[in-house]
Design a protein around this motif. Sequence first.
Motif: not given
Length: 310
Positions: A186-210
């Motif tokens: 599955a693919w889930f909608a999200a927003t990019v918060i920042e690109q990390l130095s490791t090359g990964k991306f920190k994201i925040e999901y638009k509909f998935l909550r804690n």
Amino acid sequence: MSHTRNQNSTPFPNGSEVEISSNDNGFRGAWYSGTVIKPKNNNKNLMIVEYKTLMADESGTKPLRETLDVIQLRPLPPRDKGDRDFKFSEEVDAYYNDGWWEGVVTAVLPGDRYSVFFRATREQLEFGKSELRIHREWVYGEWVPPVEDEQQEASISVDLKISSNDKFQKGQSVEVSSDEEGFQGAWFAATVIEQLSTGKFKIEYKFLRNDDDTAFITEEVDSNHIRPCPPNEMIDQFRLYEEVDALYNDGWWVGVIFKVLGRQRYEVFFRDTSEEIVFKQSELRRHVEWINGKWVSSSSVCNPIHRQIK
């Protein structure tokens, strides 16, 4: 998604040549050749099978045996007719690591060779013609696409390019996939918060909550698990056997339309769970893959006779 069993299915007789799917990590999505030995304790839904290419010992002399749900078995697919060439963006199965893996042709190369992209692992590998076959699904006793019709429509490449270097910008809307159990495919909608130095991306999901429902979930993902949002296309009507994404449990899941209902409603079959669910047209979109910086549509699996799957 829950598991839905076909109540009319019949077990495979002892000695049947079959293909076997597995739910184990690293094997999910592939089909392996094998033989039905017998039902487990006379339970017609559990079958003891023996693999032809997977071994139980390091010396490779003892074929692996497993007890599996009958829903993980299917007959051997029909052989393709003649010396068949494959086309760009056609869905195929590629023989790799002793099994058949579903992929999409991304390039036709010299010498009857093809580049194939695998959606499950986001890998792209090269194969010879003899290592490929038409991708078909075994749905309620029918091969989809049907053998006599095969694929009637040419593949389509969506002419939309975005930067292929996977450098997503802060605040950009994206879609994110997961390897966690229950979320694969599955693919889930999200927003990019920042690109990390490791090359990964920190994201925040638009509909998935804690768990305590106080905030949206944030996560670090690598470039293989993030992509731009697919193009927003206006579709008048989806066709029988067309591959689509369906909005379900806050994510987009790939399935196949196997019944066109009235009032812009469709029954969609999900191959990973053998489940069928009814969706409105507004809850569906055409399935496309993000490959080499552009959107590519797999071949539509179209049957002009519109046979119903029994």
